[in-house]
Design an enzyme around this catalytic site. Structure first.
Site, mmCIF file in Angstrom:
data_model
loop_
_atom_site.group_PDB
_atom_site.id
_atom_site.type_symbol
_atom_site.label_atom_id
_atom_site.label_comp_id
_atom_site.label_asym_id
_atom_site.label_seq_id
_atom_site.Cartn_x
_atom_site.Cartn_y
_atom_site.Cartn_z
ATOM 1 N N GLU A 258 -6.735 -0.434 15.317
ATOM 2 C CA GLU A 258 -7.306 -1.394 14.375
ATOM 3 C C GLU A 258 -6.305 -2.489 14.003
ATOM 4 O O GLU A 258 -5.149 -2.222 13.712
ATOM 5 C CB GLU A 258 -7.741 -0.674 13.097
ATOM 6 C CG GLU A 258 -8.341 -1.607 12.046
ATOM 7 C CD GLU A 258 -8.468 -0.968 10.679
ATOM 8 O OE1 GLU A 258 -8.588 -1.718 9.696
ATOM 9 O OE2 GLU A 258 -8.421 0.278 10.588
ATOM 10 N N SER B 78 -10.442 -5.644 9.830
ATOM 11 C CA SER B 78 -11.678 -5.036 9.363
ATOM 12 C C SER B 78 -12.444 -6.102 8.595
ATOM 13 O O SER B 78 -11.904 -6.710 7.666
ATOM 14 C CB SER B 78 -11.373 -3.838 8.456
ATOM 15 O OG SER B 78 -12.543 -3.125 8.144
ATOM 16 N N ARG C 169 0.844 -1.199 0.000
ATOM 17 C CA ARG C 169 0.000 0.000 0.000
ATOM 18 C C ARG C 169 0.881 1.252 0.000
ATOM 19 O O ARG C 169 1.821 1.365 0.787
ATOM 20 C CB ARG C 169 -0.922 0.022 1.220
ATOM 21 C CG ARG C 169 -1.934 -1.123 1.198
ATOM 22 C CD ARG C 169 -2.916 -1.066 2.320
ATOM 23 N NE ARG C 169 -3.769 -2.252 2.309
ATOM 24 C CZ ARG C 169 -4.684 -2.537 3.238
ATOM 25 N NH1 ARG C 169 -4.849 -1.718 4.256
ATOM 26 N NH2 ARG C 169 -5.409 -3.632 3.146
ATOM 27 N N ARG D 194 0.745 -6.029 12.548
ATOM 28 C CA ARG D 194 0.108 -5.384 13.708
ATOM 29 C C ARG D 194 -0.073 -6.371 14.850
ATOM 30 O O ARG D 194 -0.047 -5.980 16.026
ATOM 31 C CB ARG D 194 -1.222 -4.758 13.292
ATOM 32 C CG ARG D 194 -1.036 -3.580 12.342
ATOM 33 C CD ARG D 194 -2.298 -2.773 12.155
ATOM 34 N NE ARG D 194 -2.061 -1.651 11.238
ATOM 35 C CZ ARG D 194 -2.899 -0.661 11.034
ATOM 36 N NH1 ARG D 194 -4.075 -0.631 11.680
ATOM 37 N NH2 ARG D 194 -2.618 0.321 10.184
ATOM 38 N N ARG E 276 1.953 1.266 10.134
ATOM 39 C CA ARG E 276 1.496 1.640 8.785
ATOM 40 C C ARG E 276 2.670 1.519 7.812
ATOM 41 O O ARG E 276 3.435 2.442 7.618
ATOM 42 C CB ARG E 276 0.942 3.069 8.797
ATOM 43 C CG ARG E 276 -0.013 3.383 7.667
ATOM 44 C CD ARG E 276 -0.644 4.737 7.848
ATOM 45 N NE ARG E 276 -1.494 4.803 9.005
ATOM 46 C CZ ARG E 276 -2.766 4.408 9.029
ATOM 47 N NH1 ARG E 276 -3.324 3.919 7.943
ATOM 48 N NH2 ARG E 276 -3.480 4.506 10.123
#
Length: 463
Positions: free
Chosen positions: A385, A388, A298, A427, A313
């Site tokens: 988070e 999801s 990403r 994460r 991130r």
């Protein structure tokens, strides 16, 4: 993608739905779409009528010649010739309006399910449930729990500087036991989802074409967040002849360019969901449950200044993805099941977390309903988070033309697609490091991961 017939029949529902998803002046957007739809149908009618007139006149030419009526035959031949231009014009208008309508519809988010709360951003999210007590994790015994980056660098097993020298920011090099722990977490998750939850393991491509990204909703809206293998600028092509001013020639060149371009997947959702692209799946085979452990890529174009330090991130990371293909009747129940499968990983690792029902303004583009799992990070004193899980309804299936059919029936309908993280490996590594740290900077290995670590109980020491 959206159902134009439903938009035509219930425009007010789309005005309300898109307004709640942050679409500016949704009423004007709906009016624009309906106008395009009317113009498109008029162009289709004009095209069909012109074709019918040409066919009828062509038939009459033979009859006139059979009667030796040469004047009538010549008149009809002239009419057929003139209709060729009208047909070509109507066909081009139909194509242009069809593209405009499809492009406009493709840019608009999915409508939220009825039970999704109103809200503009994460402040409107609603906590559905919570598991575990942050006060009971090993790190809770420390006055100032360390950030995972500090822990990893102190152990000599996490190197951001080396990664930056070769790749730039938002990359990391993991070494020795931390590299092994990352691998252990991914394997544990994959084994759990396949062995206990009935998902089928898939090893999919990491490079996909435009249509795959379009199918799951990453293109065209989120192009800035993606990595592609090559960039082409058609406006910079050296054109030495007026031939290339022909729109058909330019479209052909553009198609060739796009066919040779690939994108690195931002999530295995893209590869897994596209397995049913342009396919008709028997309803007796559903729900279809797929999982993959892959690297994900990403650009994080929209995350400037956020989580710039550490592994929260990254441009490149690993994730275990969960994807389900269902009938419309199955998708709501499957969504709850998928979320519980992701939650089970955190429970087995004994990491405190909470499950949040996202509001309409905070959901992803393709989702109609989303649960986020947020894991406790002691260094931040906050939940962050880690997964999801979304039900996309038939939104992606319409973009991919993925259909289902009951055995013995001829008719088809669009599938429902769901996706979720089960979980983000990096994460999870961060959460394990921070929650299981002790005062000496060691990291205890959760019981569930020890078989994958050769029995090692701690990183930074052997207990």
């Amino acid at each position: 993608m959206h159902d134009v017939k439903a938009l035509r029949e219930t425009p007010d529902a789309y005005v309300r739905g898109w307004s709640s998803r942050g679409v500016a002046d949704a009423e004007a957007v709906v009016d624009e779409l309906l106008s395009l739809d009317r113009d498109l149908r008029a162009a289709q009618t004009a095209f069909q009528e012109a074709q019918a007139r040409r066919n009828e006149s062509s038939k009459l030419i033979g009859q006139a010649k059979g009667r030796k009526d040469e004047a009538e035959a010549q008149r009809l031949m002239a009419e057929v010739e003139s209709l060729k231009g009208a047909i070509a014009e109507a066909q081009e208008r139909e194509r242009t309006l069809g593209e405009q309508l499809r492009d406009r519809l493709a840019s608009l988010p999915n409508l939220a399910a009825e039970d999704v709360p109103e809200g503009e951003d994460e402040s409107g999210n609603v906590e559905a449930r919570r598991w575990g007590d942050p006060a009971q994790v090993p790190a809770a015994r420390l006055n100032a729990p360390k950030d995972h980056a500090d822990l990893g660098e102190a152990l000599g097993m996490m190197d951001f500087e080396a990664a930056a020298r070769m790749s730039g920011s938002r990359f990391v090099v993991l070494k020795r036991d931390l590299a092994r722990l990352e691998r252990a977490i991914g394997q544990f998750m994959l084994d759990m989802q396949t062995g206990e939850h009935g998902y089928t393991e898939v090893s999919p491509p990491l490079l996909v074409r435009d249509q795959a990204m379009f199918g799951t909703g990453q293109l065209p809206k989120f192009e800035e967040d993606l990595f592609q293998t090559a960039e082409y600028d058609l406006t910079r092509l050296e054109v030495g002849t007026r031939l290339f001013e022909d729109p058909d020639i330019l479209r052909a060149i553009k198609a060739d360019v796009e066919a040779s371009r690939h994108w690195l997947i931002p999530t295995a959702e893209v590869s897994l969901t596209n397995l049913v692209r342009e396919q008709i799946t028997g309803e007796e085979e559903l729900p279809m449950r797929l999982t993959a452990l892959t690297h994900c890529f990403r650009a994080e174009a929209g995350a400037s200044g956020r989580d710039t330090r550490g592994m929260i991130r990254q441009h490149q990371f690993q994730k275990v993805e969960l994807v389900s293909i269902t009938t419309p009747e199955q998708s709501d129940e499957e969504h709850e099941r998928m979320t519980s499968c992701a939650e089970a990983v955190l429970k087995r690792l004994e990491l405190p977390f909470r499950t949040m029902l996202l509001c309409r303004g905070d959901m992803g583009f393709s989702a109609r309903k989303t649960y986020d799992l947020e894991v406790w990070l002691p260094s931040q004193g906050a939940y962050r988070e880690i997964s999801s899980c979304s039900n996309c309804g038939d939104f992606q299936a319409r973009r991919m033309d993925a259909r289902v059919r009951k055995a013995g029936e001829k008719g088809t309908r669009y599938a429902h697609t769901l996706n979720g993280s089960g979980l983000a490996v990096g994460r999870t590594l961060v959460a394990v490091m921070e929650n299981y740290q002790d005062e000496g900077g060691r990291i205890a290995i959760p019981e569930a991961l020890r078989p994958y670590m050769g029995g090692v109980s701690h990183i930074g020491g052997r207990a």
